[in-house]
Design a protein around this motif. Sequence first.
Motif, short mmCIF file in Angstrom:
data_model
loop_
_atom_site.label_atom_id
_atom_site.label_comp_id
_atom_site.label_asym_id
_atom_site.label_seq_id
_atom_site.Cartn_x
_atom_site.Cartn_y
_atom_site.Cartn_z
N THR A 1 0.86 -1.17 0.00
CA THR A 1 0.00 0.00 0.00
C THR A 1 0.90 1.22 0.00
O THR A 1 2.05 1.15 0.44
CB THR A 1 -0.96 -0.01 1.21
OG1 THR A 1 -1.86 1.09 1.12
CG2 THR A 1 -0.21 0.07 2.52
N TRP B 1 -4.38 5.92 1.93
CA TRP B 1 -3.53 4.84 1.45
C TRP B 1 -4.15 4.16 0.25
O TRP B 1 -5.33 3.82 0.26
CB TRP B 1 -3.28 3.82 2.56
CG TRP B 1 -2.48 4.38 3.69
CD1 TRP B 1 -2.95 5.02 4.81
CD2 TRP B 1 -1.05 4.36 3.81
NE1 TRP B 1 -1.91 5.40 5.61
CE2 TRP B 1 -0.73 5.00 5.03
CE3 TRP B 1 -0.02 3.86 3.01
CZ2 TRP B 1 0.59 5.16 5.46
CZ3 TRP B 1 1.30 4.02 3.43
CH2 TRP B 1 1.59 4.66 4.64
N ARG B 2 -3.35 3.95 -0.79
CA ARG B 2 -3.78 3.27 -2.01
C ARG B 2 -3.43 1.79 -1.92
O ARG B 2 -2.33 1.43 -1.52
CB ARG B 2 -3.07 3.90 -3.21
CG ARG B 2 -3.48 3.34 -4.56
CD ARG B 2 -2.70 4.02 -5.66
NE ARG B 2 -1.30 3.57 -5.72
CZ ARG B 2 -0.36 4.14 -6.49
NH1 ARG B 2 -0.66 5.21 -7.22
NH2 ARG B 2 0.87 3.67 -6.49
N ASP B 3 -4.36 0.93 -2.28
CA ASP B 3 -4.09 -0.51 -2.32
C ASP B 3 -3.35 -0.83 -3.61
O ASP B 3 -3.89 -0.70 -4.71
CB ASP B 3 -5.39 -1.29 -2.25
CG ASP B 3 -5.19 -2.79 -2.40
OD1 ASP B 3 -4.05 -3.26 -2.20
OD2 ASP B 3 -6.17 -3.49 -2.74
#
Length: 317
Positions: free
Chosen positions: A127, A137-139
Amino acid sequence: MKVRLLSVFLGVFMVLAFAHSASAAFKELTGDTLIHDPSIIQEGSTWYTFGTGLVDENGIRVLRSDNGTDWYAVPTIFPEPLSWWRNYVPNHESNQWAPDIQYYNGRYWLYYSVSSFGSNTSLIGLTSTHSINSGQWRDDGLVVRSTSNDNFNAIDGDLVIDENGDPWLSFGSFWSGIKITRLDPNTMKPTGQLYSIAARPNNDDAVEAPNITYRNGYYYLFVSFDKCCDGVDSTYKIAYGRSTNITGPYYDKNGNNMLYGGGTILDAGNDRWRGPGHQDVYNNNLIIRHAYDAEDNGTPKMLINDLYWDSQGWPTY
């Protein structure tokens, strides 16, 4: 003569003063220091430590400090599990393990582990964020996985930036030991083969939690030996070696190859702090790890020291 004696006295005093400072007593930490498998980073003037989530709770534990010494807990990452994890690790624990945080190419990248105790059906996920403080937060999905058919365990990921500025990932726990693989700088996912860089002759003699840092022509590999997660009975300890090549071979101070059980011990704990390990070296001048506090029923807590390097380029604290 008096001037000469005074000069000698001052010289001796300076040597003793430096020797004392180089012994690097533990930094005095206050507040909430409960953590396991810590990784530390500074964003602006704010410090963050990421660690394995608390048992029977979801997510990755996060501690924050506004001065580097007084710490407090902030919301976890992954308060709810991601649905795709069960595609690879159907019976994973609710908490995620052993995160590693690094800044690279304009983003903060957080590698983490999804597994269950004693199993190598595991995965390392990713992430990322442009700002830790944003909380957004980006997966970035799956990085590497292992199954019961593999001879390694895909946990304890550690992002390494080599001397040319290219990213690599080291990882591993028990089984055949520590691996490293090159990453694509755009996806931060593996590209190319796995290299073996550290192992123990007996699987019961564990090696895990790799952390690699580059300094003055050498890559330094720090690992944790033996048993963690058993409170004051833990036998965890930190060992190291170095190599001129990121893929090894890594040799300890006595010339022993870490792929065949080598490793110089850096920290084996003391009467109060038992089983220190899962270390993280930051900026080549700080080392953080957890240890079990014998004065507090074996609670795992964060320890931080200044990291020094001797005249031969070996780490000490």
